[in-house]
Design a protein around this motif. Structure first.
Motif, PDB file in Angstrom:
ATOM      1  N   THR A   1       1.150 -58.852   7.144  1.00 39.28           N
ATOM      2  CA  THR A   1      -0.018 -59.120   6.318  1.00 39.28           C
ATOM      3  C   THR A   1       0.266 -60.361   5.500  1.00 39.28           C
ATOM      4  OG1 THR A   1      -1.671 -58.090   4.843  1.00 39.28           O
ATOM      5  CG2 THR A   1       0.664 -57.739   4.307  1.00 39.28           C
ATOM      6  N   ALA A   2      -0.764 -61.086   5.119  1.00 45.30           N
ATOM      7  CA  ALA A   2      -0.581 -62.437   4.576  1.00 45.30           C
ATOM      8  C   ALA A   2       0.342 -63.162   5.563  1.00 45.30           C
ATOM      9  CB  ALA A   2      -0.039 -62.387   3.157  1.00 45.30           C
ATOM     10  N   SER A   3       1.406 -63.827   5.065  1.00 45.59           N
ATOM     11  CA  SER A   3       2.381 -64.365   6.035  1.00 45.59           C
ATOM     12  C   SER A   3       3.726 -63.690   5.839  1.00 45.59           C
ATOM     13  CB  SER A   3       2.489 -65.888   5.911  1.00 45.59           C
ATOM     14  OG  SER A   3       1.385 -66.495   6.570  1.00 45.59           O
ATOM     15  N   LEU A   4       3.634 -62.391   5.548  1.00 43.77           N
ATOM     16  CA  LEU A   4       4.832 -61.539   5.438  1.00 43.77           C
ATOM     17  C   LEU A   4       5.041 -60.905   6.812  1.00 43.77           C
ATOM     18  CD1 LEU A   4       3.909 -59.875   2.022  1.00 43.77           C
ATOM     19  CD2 LEU A   4       5.595 -61.718   2.370  1.00 43.77           C
ATOM     20  N   PHE A   5       5.835 -61.608   7.636  1.00 47.12           N
ATOM     21  CA  PHE A   5       6.060 -61.167   9.016  1.00 47.12           C
ATOM     22  C   PHE A   5       7.330 -60.323   9.106  1.00 47.12           C
ATOM     23  CE2 PHE A   5       2.991 -63.363  11.811  1.00 47.12           C
ATOM     24  CZ  PHE A   5       2.372 -64.164  10.873  1.00 47.12           C
ATOM     25  N   PRO A   6       7.401 -59.427  10.119  1.00 53.73           N
ATOM     26  CA  PRO A   6       8.590 -58.565  10.249  1.00 53.73           C
ATOM     27  C   PRO A   6       9.894 -59.365  10.224  1.00 53.73           C
ATOM     28  CG  PRO A   6       6.902 -57.909  11.845  1.00 53.73           C
ATOM     29  CD  PRO A   6       6.411 -59.182  11.195  1.00 53.73           C
TER      30      PRO A   6
ATOM     31  N   LEU B   1      -0.406 -46.141   9.562  1.00 50.70           N
ATOM     32  CA  LEU B   1      -0.924 -45.016   8.767  1.00 50.70           C
ATOM     33  C   LEU B   1      -0.275 -43.682   9.140  1.00 50.70           C
ATOM     34  CD1 LEU B   1      -4.765 -45.780   8.520  1.00 50.70           C
ATOM     35  CD2 LEU B   1      -2.906 -46.454   6.992  1.00 50.70           C
ATOM     36  N   ARG B   2       0.265 -43.608  10.327  1.00 45.15           N
ATOM     37  CA  ARG B   2       0.798 -42.322  10.782  1.00 45.15           C
ATOM     38  C   ARG B   2       2.321 -42.317  10.816  1.00 45.15           C
ATOM     39  NH1 ARG B   2      -3.066 -40.596   9.871  1.00 45.15           N
ATOM     40  NH2 ARG B   2      -4.789 -39.663  11.000  1.00 45.15           N
ATOM     41  N   GLY B   3       2.911 -43.479  11.084  1.00 43.95           N
ATOM     42  CA  GLY B   3       4.355 -43.506  11.329  1.00 43.95           C
ATOM     43  C   GLY B   3       5.168 -43.524  10.042  1.00 43.95           C
ATOM     44  N   PRO B   4       6.478 -43.483  10.190  1.00 45.06           N
ATOM     45  CA  PRO B   4       7.367 -43.495   9.020  1.00 45.06           C
ATOM     46  C   PRO B   4       7.309 -44.835   8.296  1.00 45.06           C
ATOM     47  CG  PRO B   4       8.646 -43.696  11.038  1.00 45.06           C
ATOM     48  CD  PRO B   4       7.224 -43.443  11.455  1.00 45.06           C
ATOM     49  N   ALA B   5       7.566 -44.807   7.003  1.00 49.46           N
ATOM     50  CA  ALA B   5       7.599 -46.057   6.225  1.00 49.46           C
ATOM     51  C   ALA B   5       8.705 -46.941   6.799  1.00 49.46           C
ATOM     52  CB  ALA B   5       7.869 -45.738   4.762  1.00 49.46           C
ATOM     53  N   ASP B   6       8.357 -48.205   7.103  1.00 50.33           N
ATOM     54  CA  ASP B   6       9.351 -49.096   7.715  1.00 50.33           C
ATOM     55  C   ASP B   6       9.001 -50.539   7.368  1.00 50.33           C
ATOM     56  OD1 ASP B   6      10.640 -49.514  11.142  1.00 50.33           O
ATOM     57  OD2 ASP B   6      11.173 -50.420   9.199  1.00 50.33           O
ATOM     58  N   PRO B   7       9.117 -50.914   6.088  1.00 52.33           N
ATOM     59  CA  PRO B   7       8.625 -52.223   5.630  1.00 52.33           C
ATOM     60  C   PRO B   7       9.278 -53.424   6.322  1.00 52.33           C
ATOM     61  CG  PRO B   7       9.811 -51.076   3.875  1.00 52.33           C
ATOM     62  CD  PRO B   7       9.673 -50.108   4.989  1.00 52.33           C
ATOM     63  N   GLY B   8      10.497 -53.260   6.831  1.00 51.87           N
ATOM     64  CA  GLY B   8      11.124 -54.394   7.530  1.00 51.87           C
ATOM     65  C   GLY B   8      10.424 -54.684   8.837  1.00 51.87           C
ATOM     66  N   ARG B   9      10.001 -53.607   9.505  1.00 55.06           N
ATOM     67  CA  ARG B   9       9.336 -53.741  10.811  1.00 55.06           C
ATOM     68  C   ARG B   9       7.816 -53.816  10.620  1.00 55.06           C
ATOM     69  NH1 ARG B   9       7.370 -50.386  14.648  1.00 55.06           N
ATOM     70  NH2 ARG B   9       7.704 -48.544  13.364  1.00 55.06           N
TER      71      ARG B   9
ATOM     72  N   PRO C   1       5.658 -54.917   7.615  1.00 54.27           N
ATOM     73  CA  PRO C   1       5.581 -55.433   6.241  1.00 54.27           C
ATOM     74  C   PRO C   1       4.382 -54.944   5.441  1.00 54.27           C
ATOM     75  CG  PRO C   1       6.248 -57.174   7.754  1.00 54.27           C
ATOM     76  CD  PRO C   1       5.892 -55.993   8.602  1.00 54.27           C
ATOM     77  N   ILE C   2       3.331 -54.521   6.112  1.00 53.82           N
ATOM     78  CA  ILE C   2       2.176 -53.982   5.374  1.00 53.82           C
ATOM     79  C   ILE C   2       2.604 -52.800   4.508  1.00 53.82           C
ATOM     80  CG2 ILE C   2       1.450 -52.396   7.205  1.00 53.82           C
ATOM     81  CD1 ILE C   2      -0.904 -54.420   4.911  1.00 53.82           C
ATOM     82  N   HIS C   3       3.699 -52.141   4.884  1.00 51.21           N
ATOM     83  CA  HIS C   3       4.200 -51.014   4.071  1.00 51.21           C
ATOM     84  C   HIS C   3       4.749 -51.477   2.727  1.00 51.21           C
ATOM     85  CE1 HIS C   3       4.734 -47.918   7.582  1.00 51.21           C
ATOM     86  NE2 HIS C   3       3.507 -47.998   7.158  1.00 51.21           N
ATOM     87  N   LEU C   4       4.921 -52.789   2.559  1.00 53.10           N
ATOM     88  CA  LEU C   4       5.353 -53.298   1.239  1.00 53.10           C
ATOM     89  C   LEU C   4       4.177 -53.343   0.264  1.00 53.10           C
ATOM     90  CD1 LEU C   4       7.550 -56.298   2.449  1.00 53.10           C
ATOM     91  CD2 LEU C   4       8.389 -54.246   1.258  1.00 53.10           C
ATOM     92  N   VAL C   5       2.944 -53.227   0.811  1.00 54.75           N
ATOM     93  CA  VAL C   5       1.748 -53.343  -0.041  1.00 54.75           C
ATOM     94  C   VAL C   5       1.460 -51.982  -0.661  1.00 54.75           C
ATOM     95  CG1 VAL C   5      -0.717 -53.855  -0.073  1.00 54.75           C
ATOM     96  CG2 VAL C   5       0.831 -55.222   1.358  1.00 54.75           C
ATOM     97  N   ARG C   6       1.905 -51.815  -1.901  1.00 54.01           N
ATOM     98  CA  ARG C   6       1.722 -50.557  -2.632  1.00 54.01           C
ATOM     99  C   ARG C   6       1.372 -50.916  -4.073  1.00 54.01           C
ATOM    100  NH1 ARG C   6       4.559 -46.176  -0.330  1.00 54.01           N
ATOM    101  NH2 ARG C   6       4.694 -45.305  -2.396  1.00 54.01           N
TER     102      ARG C   6
END
Ligand code: 6PG
Length: 263
Positions: free
Chosen positions: A166-171, A226-234, A236-241
């Motif tokens: 998301t944005a330019s926050l790529f894995p 939305l369903r899988g485990p939190a994995d912000p490195g893989r 990055p949208i999971h960093l958006v909290r």
């Protein structure tokens, strides 16, 4: 999931709202209505509104909707500050420019004062300098010091890439680990390019984040996110909290194909 179904949820993403629209035009109309409500409330409260636009192709329909009636007349464009979530390392007139897309679809058609359109100068060879300058421009708009805590945008619009960026926050890229700067240059090995991007610290200060996801090609990643485990490195949208702001997902039925039941 049914059209227009709202689900409150406490997934890892702490989603505040997930709305499924029937198709891309309905998604754009829904996003424009949210955009308008947030903008009008912010102007009533603060006398101005600070908006961050997403890049990519999905938001173009939304921008065209905002540039049409009733929003073209109704929204307080003269009290609006426009920023970008990220920008490619190209000049503004380049077809890949996020600024260029928003200019054609929206900014050439609504009366945002020129000094309130804050373009990321990602075409500069000194991208670190461009990032610092953009951080200073954000700070000046909010009348805060660029060395301090990031300010809170009223609304940040983001998209979702098929790889979870998301944005330019790529894995697996450097910017995912940024904890202090609000804006930084980010080398994207998979695209063999550099970009400018807002970072998680400033994204997560937003009063509201709207994530716009459309199309069947996004169904697998949306399900994984939305369903899988939190994995912000893989993913990055999971960093958006957002720390205290609202996280609102607006998706169309094609993108939501893999989702069923409560999120
Ligand atoms: C960019 C965007 C990027 C975008 C996603 C989704 O500069 O490309 O900021 O994060 O939102 O890649 O792009 P689409 O809307 O084109 O699928």
């Amino acid at each position: 999931m049914e059209n227009g179904q709202y689900v409150g949820s406490s997934t890892r993403l702490a989603i505040d709202e997930l709305l499924v629209a029937a198709d891309p035009p309905a998604l754009a109309r829904e996003a424009a209505a949210r955009f308008a409500r947030i903008a009008q409330k912010a102007v009533a409260r603060l006398g101005r509104v600070t908006l961050v636009l997403a890049g990519g192709s999905t938001p173009e329909r939304l921008y065209a909707c905002l540039a049409s009636e009733p929003y073209r007349t109704e929204l307080p464009w003269h009290k609006t500050h426009i920023f970008w979530s990220d920008e490619r390392a190209v000049p503004p007139e380049h077809p890949d420019s996020n600024f260029g897309m928003a200019k054609r679809a929206l900014l050439d058609r609504v009366p945002v004062p020129a000094d309130r359109i804050h373009r990321m100068q990602a075409e500069r060879s000194d991208l670190d300098g461009a990032a610092s300058d953009y951080q200073a421009e954000i700070a000046m708009t909010f009348a805060v010091t660029p060395a301090g805590e990031p300010p809170a945008f009223d609304l940040i619009l983001l998209g979702l890439g098929r790889d979870g960026h998301t944005a330019s926050l790529f894995p697996s890229t450097q910017a995912l680990r940024e904890t202090r700067r609000w804006v930084c240059a980010n080398h994207i090995p998979m695209l063999k390019t550099n970009r400018l991007t807002l970072t998680p610290p400033i994204l997560n200060r937003a009063m509201a984040i709207v994530l716009l996801v459309s199309g069947v090609d996004k169904a697998p990643i949306l399900q994984a996110v939305l369903r899988g485990p939190a994995d912000p490195g893989r993913l990055p949208i999971h960093l958006v909290r957002p720390a205290s702001g609202r996280l609102i997902w607006l998706v169309d039925q094609d993108a939501a194909k893999g989702l069923s039941g409560r999120a």
